[in-house]
Design a protein around this motif. Structure first.
Motif, PDB file in Angstrom:
ATOM      1  N   ARG A  61      -8.490  -0.046   7.617  1.00  0.00           N
ATOM      2  CA  ARG A  61      -9.963  -0.183   7.006  1.00  0.00           C
ATOM      3  C   ARG A  61     -10.007  -1.369   6.348  1.00  0.00           C
ATOM      4  O   ARG A  61     -10.996  -2.209   6.533  1.00  0.00           O
ATOM      5  N   PHE A  62      -8.867  -2.052   5.841  1.00  0.00           N
ATOM      6  CA  PHE A  62      -9.112  -3.180   5.255  1.00  0.00           C
ATOM      7  C   PHE A  62      -9.040  -4.519   6.248  1.00  0.00           C
ATOM      8  O   PHE A  62     -10.000  -5.103   5.949  1.00  0.00           O
ATOM      9  N   GLY A  95      -4.603  -3.577  -2.631  1.00  0.00           N
ATOM     10  CA  GLY A  95      -3.648  -4.119  -1.555  1.00  0.00           C
ATOM     11  C   GLY A  95      -2.588  -5.131  -2.331  1.00  0.00           C
ATOM     12  O   GLY A  95      -1.404  -4.947  -2.045  1.00  0.00           O
ATOM     13  N   ALA A  96      -3.095  -5.861  -3.115  1.00  0.00           N
ATOM     14  CA  ALA A  96      -2.254  -6.877  -4.029  1.00  0.00           C
ATOM     15  C   ALA A  96      -1.493  -6.200  -4.919  1.00  0.00           C
ATOM     16  O   ALA A  96      -0.209  -6.674  -5.309  1.00  0.00           O
ATOM     17  N   LEU A 119      -6.759   6.516  -3.429  1.00  0.00           N
ATOM     18  CA  LEU A 119      -6.250   8.014  -3.496  1.00  0.00           C
ATOM     19  C   LEU A 119      -6.775   8.868  -2.334  1.00  0.00           C
ATOM     20  O   LEU A 119      -7.966   8.755  -2.093  1.00  0.00           O
ATOM     21  N   GLY A 120      -5.807   9.621  -1.786  1.00  0.00           N
ATOM     22  CA  GLY A 120      -6.229  10.477  -0.511  1.00  0.00           C
ATOM     23  C   GLY A 120      -6.170   9.697   0.743  1.00  0.00           C
ATOM     24  O   GLY A 120      -6.384  10.357   1.943  1.00  0.00           O
ATOM     25  N   GLU A 121      -5.916   8.440   1.015  1.00  0.00           N
ATOM     26  CA  GLU A 121      -5.933   7.794   2.122  1.00  0.00           C
ATOM     27  C   GLU A 121      -4.391   7.489   2.579  1.00  0.00           C
ATOM     28  O   GLU A 121      -3.474   7.320   1.604  1.00  0.00           O
ATOM     29  N   SER A 122      -4.326   7.477   3.831  1.00  0.00           N
ATOM     30  CA  SER A 122      -2.761   7.272   4.511  1.00  0.00           C
ATOM     31  C   SER A 122      -2.708   5.671   4.467  1.00  0.00           C
ATOM     32  O   SER A 122      -3.579   4.986   4.340  1.00  0.00           O
ATOM     33  N   GLU A 123      -1.357   5.404   4.413  1.00  0.00           N
ATOM     34  CA  GLU A 123      -1.261   4.134   4.486  1.00  0.00           C
ATOM     35  C   GLU A 123      -1.959   3.180   5.606  1.00  0.00           C
ATOM     36  O   GLU A 123      -2.465   2.288   5.699  1.00  0.00           O
ATOM     37  N   SER A 124      -1.565   3.911   6.752  1.00  0.00           N
ATOM     38  CA  SER A 124      -2.080   3.193   8.002  1.00  0.00           C
ATOM     39  C   SER A 124      -3.764   3.235   8.052  1.00  0.00           C
ATOM     40  O   SER A 124      -4.352   2.122   8.552  1.00  0.00           O
ATOM     41  N   PHE A 125      -4.298   4.184   7.545  1.00  0.00           N
ATOM     42  CA  PHE A 125      -5.597   4.465   7.254  1.00  0.00           C
ATOM     43  C   PHE A 125      -6.342   2.946   6.513  1.00  0.00           C
ATOM     44  O   PHE A 125      -7.157   2.477   6.793  1.00  0.00           O
ATOM     45  N   MET A 149       0.801  -1.088   0.146  1.00  0.00           N
ATOM     46  CA  MET A 149      -0.090  -0.066   0.149  1.00  0.00           C
ATOM     47  C   MET A 149       0.890   1.231   0.024  1.00  0.00           C
ATOM     48  O   MET A 149       0.461   2.525   0.402  1.00  0.00           O
ATOM     49  N   THR A 150       2.062   1.269  -0.512  1.00  0.00           N
ATOM     50  CA  THR A 150       2.835   2.394  -0.724  1.00  0.00           C
ATOM     51  C   THR A 150       2.692   3.372  -1.496  1.00  0.00           C
ATOM     52  O   THR A 150       3.095   4.354  -1.506  1.00  0.00           O
ATOM     53  N   THR A 151       1.968   3.179  -2.456  1.00  0.00           N
ATOM     54  CA  THR A 151       1.752   4.098  -3.635  1.00  0.00           C
ATOM     55  C   THR A 151       0.138   4.423  -3.749  1.00  0.00           C
ATOM     56  O   THR A 151      -0.646   3.330  -3.661  1.00  0.00           O
ATOM     57  N   GLU A 152      -0.250   5.686  -4.060  1.00  0.00           N
ATOM     58  CA  GLU A 152      -1.722   5.969  -4.203  1.00  0.00           C
ATOM     59  C   GLU A 152      -2.089   5.589  -5.676  1.00  0.00           C
ATOM     60  O   GLU A 152      -1.410   5.506  -6.441  1.00  0.00           O
TER      61      GLU A 152
END
Lengths: 187, 451
Positions: A142-143, A125-126, A132-138, A1-4
């Motif tokens: 959420r997942f 995730g895969a 777009l617009g979400e942080s990695e931790s969020f 999840m490193t890239t938007e």
């Protein structure tokens, strides 16, 4: 999840609009491997990936339908425009479909809002993408919240832990446990 | 009550004819006490092999580490705890640095002991160690026959320091565990790692014997190589007209005052070894040359200040344990509720100023505050087996002790400490029943908050 990646809403809408042809009632009406192969070509593949043969021999109808739903999702222009390696695209089809198949009916992946979000996030995730617009931790939290597989795993682990604790309590309470302590000194 | 489904084959899987003969000898001697329970070593052939290997391992290693360091086995042990033990797994702490991990207390163990049993360890042969707990936290600890048998390895280490190698074998009684309580569990057994030498746990209370005079008759006939017990039981043992001489007395459970120790050594003409031991960790240390020598090479001892930080060498703090030899209760920074300081002899850590429980302060007649260790020091020359001191909210002191102390010297010793004007009552009784909290105060509750 490193890239938007693309916006989540776009993917959810695409899933909600999955054509009925991608949810065949019976096996055999659609050649799943051929559909996936088309998807990979859309992403620039020039030759068939060997892993597609696994789909030909697959007996799990729900998994094959999930493969079709994911193929539909991943053929959105918002994703094809990212020029991701076709091998990764295939991974985003095979991985989530195998993981979700025991818990999520393909029909639900299209009709139920929570399951739609779970499938969309699993696919992103895969591909190491986050909405777009979400942080990695969020995105990760959420997942985890939505993940049926995770919830099932946690429940199973919790049941196993309770069972183990009960077994230990019972073993300690046995008379045999009580009358067998040949220590040479007492505390 | 004994389990009717259990047989001698369950209790003593390796029992031979000579072991059977020993059990009969212990049970059926004409002067034998009333044995209230059955027990057994439960060791099978594989266990015995394991016990022997453990014994060799203990004999070959000495607990050692330098101040500010941890032993080499620590990292693997912490990793195991964080991965496999439900209670520790909840920490979700990054890394395996011991000093950043939380401590656990007796209350944690008491709340849910099952969470301390590692996943995957077999539980079909669990045994339990029970403690009623003078701290208000009774414990039921999971253990295993090999762990119970492992105690002997540490006793041997302590005895070796005093130049004693146990030699009891077939047909001989190796040890008598003596108690002196109104009621306690008593049984006989054999020790397979010593060719089925006999073991008897007895109660010296006259109610357990057909004739109180049988106590000396029986013990002389059994002639055990050593006795283990607490100071109260040993004080009673010393009063019996025994003629047989044990090779050592090993004292556990309660503070052994130097006065009583000297009296016992003179009476039995053998070393009397004080062992610091607890159900949660087994034998931790033994006293010799004015310090406490650690016994377990896979037990790391920290001394923590009230904030949980390591106290510098020489400073008294709470004894906190990591490791141990009971795989069914791996300890990770277990706060024992006992207090001591650490001192080093080369790379060997030792304990000094060991006292059970958090220190309690007492107020003297002049308003000065004294630590309970000063009371213990003042009593050193007295051969007291068990005592308590309580200070009421109005400052009144009540000293209670078992037996018949010499009041002509005891009162002056306490008055010298608290001042001649101190309100001091001294009570004596035949015996306390079991362990008691030695020092309590309504004036100072600093020592009771953790109990």
């Amino acid at each position: 999840m490193t890239t938007e990646g693309p916006p989540l809403e776009l993917l959810l809408r695409r899933l909600a609009e999955t054509p009925p042809d991608f949810l065949p009632a019976a096996r055999g009406t659609v050649h799943t491997a051929a559909v996936v192969n088309d998807l990979l070509r859309l992403h620039g593949a020039r030759e068939a990936d060997g892993r597609l043969t696994d789909l030909i021999s697959c007996e799990d109808g729900n998994r094959l339908r999930l493969v079709l739903v994911l193929s539909w999702l991943l053929s959105d222009e918002a994703l094809t425009s990212l020029q991701l390696p076709p091998a990764e695209i295939l991974g985003a089809v095979l991985g989530p479909s195998a993981e979700l198949a025991p818990y999520v009916a393909a029909q639900q992946a299209v009709e139920n809002p929570e399951r739609r979000e779970e499938v969309a996030r699993a696919a992103l995730g895969a591909l190491a993408l986050r909405p777009l617009g979400e942080s990695e931790s969020f995105a990760r939290d959420r997942f985890t919240t939505l993940s049926t597989a995770e919830r099932t795993r946690v429940l199973a682990a919790s049941r196993a832990a309770e069972e183990r604790a009960r077994a230990i309590r019972e073993a300690l309470a046995k008379k045999a446990a009580d009358e067998s302590a040949d220590k040479w000194s007492r505390e | 009550m004994n389990d009717p489904d259990q047989t001698d084959a369950d209790r003593y899987p390796l029992l031979t004819e000579r072991g059977r003969a020993m059990l009969r000898h212990l049970r059926e001697h004409p002067a034998a006490p009333l044995y209230r329970r059955t027990s057994g070593n439960r060791l099978n052939a594989r266990d015995l092999e394991q016990v022997r290997a453990f014994e060799a391992d203990v004999a070959a290693h000495t607990p050692a580490w330098q101040p500010g360091t941890t032993p080499a086995w620590m990292e693997d042990f912490v990793t195991h705890c964080l991965a496999d033990v439900p209670h520790y797994r909840r920490y979700q702490m990054p890394g395996t640095n011991l000093h950043t991990l939380p401590t656990v207390s007796r209350a944690d163990l008491s709340r849910d002991i099952t969470a301390f049993v590692p996943d995957g360890l077999p539980i079909d042969r669990l045994i339990n160690f029970r403690t009623s707990g003078t701290t208000g936290h009774p414990l039921l600890i999971g253990s295993h026959p090999t762990v119970a048998a492992g105690y002997l390895s540490f006793h041997r280490r302590a005895l070796r320091h005093y130049g004693i190698e146990l030699t009891a074998g077939a047909g001989e009684v190796a040890v008598v565990l003596a108690g002196f309580q109104r009621r306690c569990f008593t049984y006989v057994s054999v020790t397979p790692q010593m060719s089925e030498a006999g073991l008897a746990k007895i109660n010296l209370h006259p109610d357990d014997w057909r004739d109180p005079a049988d106590r000396a008759r029986y013990l002389d006939a059994m002639n055990p190589e050593m006795y283990t017990g607490d100071p109260v039981a040993f004080a009673e043992l010393a009063s019996l007209p025994l003629t047989a001489r044990p090779r050592a007395l090993l004292s556990t459970s309660m503070t052994l005052l130097p006065g009583l120790r000297a009296q016992l050594e003179a009476r039995f003409r053998c070393p009397v070894i004080d062992v610091y031991s607890m159900n949660e960790a087994g034998p931790v240390a033994f006293a010799a040359d004015g310090v406490w020598h650690l016994l377990q090479h896979r037990l790391f001892v920290e001394i923590l200040d009230p904030d949980g930080n390591p106290a510098p060498p020489g400073t008294v703090g709470e004894v906190t344990l990591t490791g141990g030899f009971n795989p069914w209760l791996p300890l990770l920074r277990y706060r024992t509720g006992d207090f001591a300081a650490m001192a080093w002899h080369d790379d060997q850590p030792r304990l000094t100023d060991l006292t059970g429980r958090a220190p309690v302060r007492f107020r003297t007649a002049s308003g000065e505050w004294l630590n309970n260790i000063e009371v213990t020091h003042a009593l050193q020359r007295h051969a007291l087996a068990q005592w308590t001191l309580h200070q009421a909210a109005d400052g009144t002191l009540t000293f209670s002790c078992a037996g018949q102390p010499d009041l002509t010297t005891l009162r002056p010793a306490l008055e010298e400490l608290f001042g001649p004007a101190a309100a001091l009552a001294i009570h004596t009784s035949a015996a306390f029943d079991g362990k008691v909290r030695q020092y309590t105060s309504d004036l100072d509750d600093s020592g009771q908050s953790r109990a």
